[in-house]
Write a protein that holds these residues in place. Structure first.
Motif, PDB file in Angstrom:
ATOM      1  N   THR A   4      13.317  35.900  47.134  1.00  0.00           N
ATOM      2  CA  THR A   4      13.321  34.568  47.764  1.00  0.00           C
ATOM      3  C   THR A   4      12.036  34.351  48.550  1.00  0.00           C
ATOM      4  N   LEU A   5      11.464  33.164  48.378  1.00  0.00           N
ATOM      5  CA  LEU A   5      10.287  32.776  49.157  1.00  0.00           C
ATOM      6  C   LEU A   5      10.555  31.418  49.798  1.00  0.00           C
ATOM      7  N   ILE A   6       9.974  31.236  50.988  1.00  0.00           N
ATOM      8  CA  ILE A   6      10.081  29.930  51.646  1.00  0.00           C
ATOM      9  C   ILE A   6       8.712  29.257  51.600  1.00  0.00           C
ATOM     10  N   GLU A 323      20.056  34.134  42.465  1.00  0.00           N
ATOM     11  CA  GLU A 323      19.370  32.965  41.886  1.00  0.00           C
ATOM     12  C   GLU A 323      19.770  31.660  42.575  1.00  0.00           C
ATOM     13  N   LYS A 324      20.919  31.687  43.273  1.00  0.00           N
ATOM     14  CA  LYS A 324      21.431  30.466  43.922  1.00  0.00           C
ATOM     15  C   LYS A 324      21.194  30.464  45.437  1.00  0.00           C
ATOM     16  N   VAL A 325      20.293  31.325  45.898  1.00  0.00           N
ATOM     17  CA  VAL A 325      20.028  31.379  47.338  1.00  0.00           C
ATOM     18  C   VAL A 325      19.664  30.009  47.930  1.00  0.00           C
ATOM     19  N   PRO A 326      18.881  29.172  47.228  1.00  0.00           N
ATOM     20  CA  PRO A 326      18.595  27.846  47.811  1.00  0.00           C
ATOM     21  C   PRO A 326      19.866  27.060  48.131  1.00  0.00           C
ATOM     22  N   LYS A 339      28.395  31.654  57.195  1.00  0.00           N
ATOM     23  CA  LYS A 339      27.354  32.635  56.870  1.00  0.00           C
ATOM     24  C   LYS A 339      27.455  32.972  55.382  1.00  0.00           C
ATOM     25  N   VAL A 340      26.295  33.018  54.734  1.00  0.00           N
ATOM     26  CA  VAL A 340      26.238  33.138  53.287  1.00  0.00           C
ATOM     27  C   VAL A 340      25.888  34.570  52.866  1.00  0.00           C
ATOM     28  N   LEU A 341      26.763  35.122  52.014  1.00  0.00           N
ATOM     29  CA  LEU A 341      26.538  36.456  51.442  1.00  0.00           C
ATOM     30  C   LEU A 341      25.813  36.287  50.108  1.00  0.00           C
ATOM     31  N   ILE A 342      24.871  37.191  49.824  1.00  0.00           N
ATOM     32  CA  ILE A 342      24.088  37.117  48.582  1.00  0.00           C
ATOM     33  C   ILE A 342      24.367  38.362  47.743  1.00  0.00           C
TER      34      ILE A 342
END
Ligand SMILES: [Zn+2]
Length: 344
Positions: A4-6, A323-326, A339-342
């Motif tokens: 992941t990049l911002i 792949e769905k981190v966004p 809170k989101v788990l990846i």
């Protein structure tokens, strides 16, 4: 590998980046099993200036050791490990004092050529000092709770510890985010019996009650201060755990702390100055807390997670594939997810 990049506010992408390799004999390469999005990731997600290049992001992960450098001892390929949100040698004077966040040879993830945690794998500097082996398998149902050892739970715990919470202290927790809920669970673990949680999202404060909150105050600002004072005979509580990081939350903290009491803060401050003048002086208020040396608390907190005494992993209410981190960032920023788990 994928990571992941911002690129700017609201612009997070998953892209191909170089595979991590051992660069220093003190490095290890860890394949990520679980990562997550931190409330503090939402600050750059909300405000970072747009750039042509992206920066790596993510600082909470656990995974499997794939490879170790020649100077890494006590870890081997296949070990399941958790990484705290700051890497450190765990041997320098600051580390020995339990302040691994000030390690003389440490640093942050996703900075200065170090990988971020929201990717398929991570090169871990100072691996022997940083990583803690977890006695579980890759498919353990405990992974979500164990992942909280990297940041969110020790951060809540640090808040409660620095604020001196014990069985004789009354406590107010400001903020019903994952850190605030971790602070509630921590205050309970340290013996507090009266824990007032200030938060206005009912699903979150409901979990806070399950974690040990005895009262919930949904009002904010002056109204919230008054409500806490009403609940405490006009005095406020001995300890206040400020888990937001905004100036208004700090004002609330001083408003609800009892004379002689302690305010612990662990919300990454989005302000420069704390207004602590003659009023707080006359009331003998102490301000403490700071960035949590998560590494210092992992061994202490681990047994309670392994035997199920505490389940801080319940703060994860949303899971996305790497792949769905966004989508995960969007859900957290919109307060649709706590809170989101990846997962890989
Ligand atoms: Zn150190």
């Amino acid at each position: 590998m994928r990571a992941t990049l911002i690129y700017g506010a609201g612009d997070v992408r998953v892209e191909n980046v170089p595979d991590p390799v051992i660069e220093q004999p003190t490095d290890a390469v860890v394949r990520v099993l679980r990562a997550c999005v931190c409330g503090s990731d939402l600050w750059p997600y909300g405000s970072r200036a747009a750039t042509q290049h992206g920066d790596r992001i993510g600082h909470e992960f656990l995974g499997v050791v794939e490879e170790t450098g020649s100077e890494v001892h006590g870890l081997k390929r296949g070990d399941v490990v958790v990484a705290p949100f700051v890497w450190s040698d765990n041997t320098c004077d600051f580390c020995l004092e339990g302040l691994q966040t000030s390690c003389r040879h440490g640093g942050m993830w996703a900075r200065n050529g170090v990988d971020g945690g929201q990717g398929e794998a991570v090169r871990v500097p100072q691996a022997q000092g940083t990583l803690v082996r977890l006695p579980v398998g890759e498919d353990s149902a405990l992974l979500p709770s164990l992942l909280t050892l990297s940041d969110v739970f020790p951060t809540g715990y640090h808040c409660a510890v620095t604020a001196g919470v014990n069985a004789r202290t009354t406590v107010t927790v400001i903020g019903d985010g994952a850190v605030g809920l971790s602070a509630v669970l921590s205050a309970r673990r340290l013996g507090a019996e009266r824990i007032i949680l200030m938060g206005r999202h009912k699903d979150r404060t409901d979990l806070g009650r399950e974690f040990g909150a005895t009262d919930v105050v949904a009002e904010r600002g002056e109204e919230g201060v008054e409500r806490v004072r009403e609940l405490t005979g006009g005095d406020g509580t001995h300890a206040v755990l400020e888990c937001v990081g905004l100036e208004q939350a700090m004002d609330t903290a001083f408003g609800v702390v009892r004379d002689g009491g302690v305010v612990g803060r662990v919300g990454a401050p989005q302000y420069e100055k704390v207004s602590m003048g003659s009023r707080e002086f006359m009331r003998n208020i102490t301000l403490t807390g700071g960035v949590a040396p998560a590494r210092a608390y992992i061994e202490e907190l681990l047994p309670d997670m392994l035997d199920g005494t505490i389940e801080p992993g319940r703060v994860f209410d949303h899971t996305v594939h790497l792949e769905k981190v966004p989508d995960g960032y969007r859900a957290m920023a919109a307060r649709q997810a706590l809170k989101v788990l990846i997962t890989p």
